[in-house]
Design an enzyme around this catalytic site. Structure first.
Site, PDB file in Angstrom:
ATOM      1  N   ASP A 214      15.642 120.956  -2.899  1.00  0.00           N
ATOM      2  CA  ASP A 214      15.147 120.758  -1.535  1.00  0.00           C
ATOM      3  C   ASP A 214      15.775 121.777  -0.572  1.00  0.00           C
ATOM      4  O   ASP A 214      17.000 121.955  -0.576  1.00  0.00           O
ATOM      5  CB  ASP A 214      15.532 119.333  -1.107  1.00  0.00           C
ATOM      6  CG  ASP A 214      14.934 118.921   0.212  1.00  0.00           C
ATOM      7  OD1 ASP A 214      13.701 118.827   0.295  1.00  0.00           O
ATOM      8  OD2 ASP A 214      15.711 118.689   1.169  1.00  0.00           O
ATOM      9  N   GLU A 269      12.840 125.151  -3.119  1.00  0.00           N
ATOM     10  CA  GLU A 269      12.047 125.152  -1.893  1.00  0.00           C
ATOM     11  C   GLU A 269      12.740 126.123  -0.939  1.00  0.00           C
ATOM     12  O   GLU A 269      13.782 125.810  -0.362  1.00  0.00           O
ATOM     13  CB  GLU A 269      11.978 123.748  -1.279  1.00  0.00           C
ATOM     14  CG  GLU A 269      11.039 123.710  -0.091  1.00  0.00           C
ATOM     15  CD  GLU A 269      11.186 122.452   0.762  1.00  0.00           C
ATOM     16  OE1 GLU A 269      10.246 122.139   1.503  1.00  0.00           O
ATOM     17  OE2 GLU A 269      12.244 121.789   0.710  1.00  0.00           O
TER      18      GLU A 269
END
Ligand code: NOJ
Length: 525
Positions: A214, A269
């Site tokens: 993330d 990400e």
């Protein structure tokens, strides 16, 4: 940046590629996938119960959005214990069973790893917050100041307010790039690095095949935390989100994955929107294995836009020897069918595109059903970031409960009965059947899953390309317009898959219907 032009092939994947280069990854949002416990929230047993759907569909790997204990201020992206499963989803035993059953079906399992921040209820933060003398004070980013003047001009995502919260008791500010309930970790602290590496090892020992990391580009911070230039305040792409120190941290993370056998992989990400900015995050093959490519997801359904997005992506990534990824939908953005105006034909043609580009495609649960976003009434809204629509539960059956034992936490998407998995499995003309045919075609063709890519000249509104590997070839053509288009090819071909189902197995007519995508097999000469 100029990308490959017609006739300039992008090279095929070298040698025997690792699984993450040839896989199709399927993202599950556990809260919304399937509920076995009957509390209206999806869970691990629900996922386990539907693994047959996923192997029947033909995906290779699953990525689960966070399943860890969490107060759910950001639906699990606020982790309060990295080494357990939130009771709403199950427990470690259920998790181990899930890993075993995924592997038994020949699929891989990736977890979401949230390295930039924790929950404000994580014991690390509670300790850090307890006193300026806490041994964990240095695990988060605390700064002096006065309660009326945050230390810099950074804004938090989702609130739009300062990225700082004043802690009354200890008289300092802490940094949170997201919600106040998501304090940022300070990765310059060696103990933080070690603790987060141990989190990776914990799950790698349990057999996971990799992670989706993330907002991993945010972990490196300039210790001075300088102001953003005023014109960039509140945007994603700022210099302080793209720092050299992050690459050093990523090499440390990669070394942890490399301690384990079996091609464990990390897809990052790196939300910098531009392939040229994202490419360096692969390092010299010693940082991320893959990184999301959000550029095409954020653009229109338009052939010229896609042609240049593909060229830009391939040029930037092949320059550093990295392998591209493609994604149309996820839990943070409106589903692509919704973005493309609700048209089923466009959503079908987009599937042809997504599953035939060179690189690793990521599907988002429910796109194989052609789902649109749900309309979520204000009183039903849960997410502080306004992303509930794309997180609506997956309808499994046509009956009013759609396979959910009780009313789920969000309303179902539109036309849930007709678009349910069971209804579509019984219909060979369904969107689901199309995804299955595309996945099968991709799997059996070396050209499609790892071959080179060469643009083919095409009329306005049409994107066409050839994929080639070891004598195996496919030609793909996608019509982005609603009117028919003729595409003159220099050879005769047979339709392998058509988004409309039209003419599969027969000689191609040379005409694309409006919003149609086709995979063609050149006739051997
Ligand atoms: C990106 C995730 O995809 C999103 O859902 C989350 O809210 C933020 N990172 C913060 O963790």
């Amino acid at each position: 940046m100029t990308g490959p032009r017609p006739g300039e092939p992008v090279p095929a994947a070298p040698g025997t590629p690792p699984w993450w280069r040839t896989a199709v990854v399927y993202q599950l949002y556990p809260r919304s996938f399937a509920d076995a416990s009957g509390d209206g929230i999806g869970d691990l047993e629900g996922i386990r119960a539907h693994l047959d759907h996923l192997s029947w569909l033909g995906v290779d790997a699953l990525w689960l959005s966070p399943i860890y204990p969490s107060p759910m201020a950001d639906a699990g992206y606020d982790v309060s214990d990295h080494r357990d499963v939130d009771p709403v989803f199950g427990d470690l035993e259920t998790f181990d069973r899930l890993v075993a059953e995924v592997h038994a079906r020949g699929m891989r399992l990736m977890l979401d790893w949230v390295p930039n921040h924790t929950s404000d209820q994580h014991p690390w933060f509670l300790d850090s917050r307890s006193s300026r003398d806490s041994p964990r004070r240095s695990w988060y980013l605390w700064r002096d100041g006065t309660p009326d003047a945050p230390p810099n001009n950074w804004l938090a995502q989702f609130t739009g307010g300062p990225a700082w919260t004043w802690d009354e008791r200890t008289g300092q500010w802490y940094l949170h790039l997201f919600l106040p309930e998501q304090p940022d970790l300070d990765w310059s602290e060696p103990a933080v690095r070690e603790a987060m590496h141990e989190v990776l090892r914990f799950w790698l020992r349990r057999g996971v095949d990799g992670f989706r990391a993330d907002v991993v580009h945010l972990i490196g911070k300039d210790p001075a935390l300088p102001d953003h230039p005023p014109e960039l305040v509140g945007t994603n792409i700022v210099h302080s989100h793209d720092l050299p120190v992050t690459h050093e941290l990523l090499r440390g993370i990669r070394a942890v994955l490399d301690e384990f056998p079996g091609d464990r992989a990390m897809v990052g990400e790196v939300n910098l929107r531009s392939p040229a900015l994202v490419a360096p995050y692969h390092g010299a093959g010693d940082e991320l294995h893959l990184a999301f490519n959000f550029l095409p997801m954020l653009g229109p359904w338009d052939a010229d836009f896609w042609r240049s997005a593909i060229s830009e992506t391939l040029a930037a990534l092949t320059a550093v020897g990295a392998w591209p990824t493609w994604v149309l939908s996820n839990h943070d953005n409106p589903r692509h069918r919704t973005r493309y105006g609700g048209s089923e034909q466009r959503a079908r043609a987009a599937a042809v595109l997504l599953l035939t580009l060179p690189g690793t495609p990521f599907l988002y649960a429910g796109e194989e059903l052609g789902l649109e976003d749900a309309a979520v009434a204000p009183e039903q809204q849960v997410d502080p970031g306004g992303r509930d629509g794309c997180r609506a539960p997956v309808p499994w059956t046509p009956d009013p409960g759609h396979g959910w034992p009780t009313e789920p936490w969000l309303p179902f998407p539109p036309a849930a009965a007709a678009r349910s998995a069971a209804a579509q499995r019984a219909d060979p003309t369904s969107v689901l059947a199309l995804y299955r045919r595309l996945l099968a075609a991709r799997r059996r063709s070396p050209a499609l899953h790892r071959g080179s890519w060469t643009a083919v000249p095409a009329p306005d509104g049409v994107l066409a390309y050839e994929r080639r590997a070891e004598g195996d070839r496919r030609v793909v053509a996608v019509n982005f317009r609603d009117a028919p288009a003729d595409l003159l090819l220099t050879e005769s071909t047979t339709v392998e898959v058509a988004s409309t189902g039209r003419g599969e197995g027969t000689a191609w007519s040379g005409t694309l219907q409006g919003s149609e995508g086709v995979v063609l097999i050149p006739t051997p000469t």
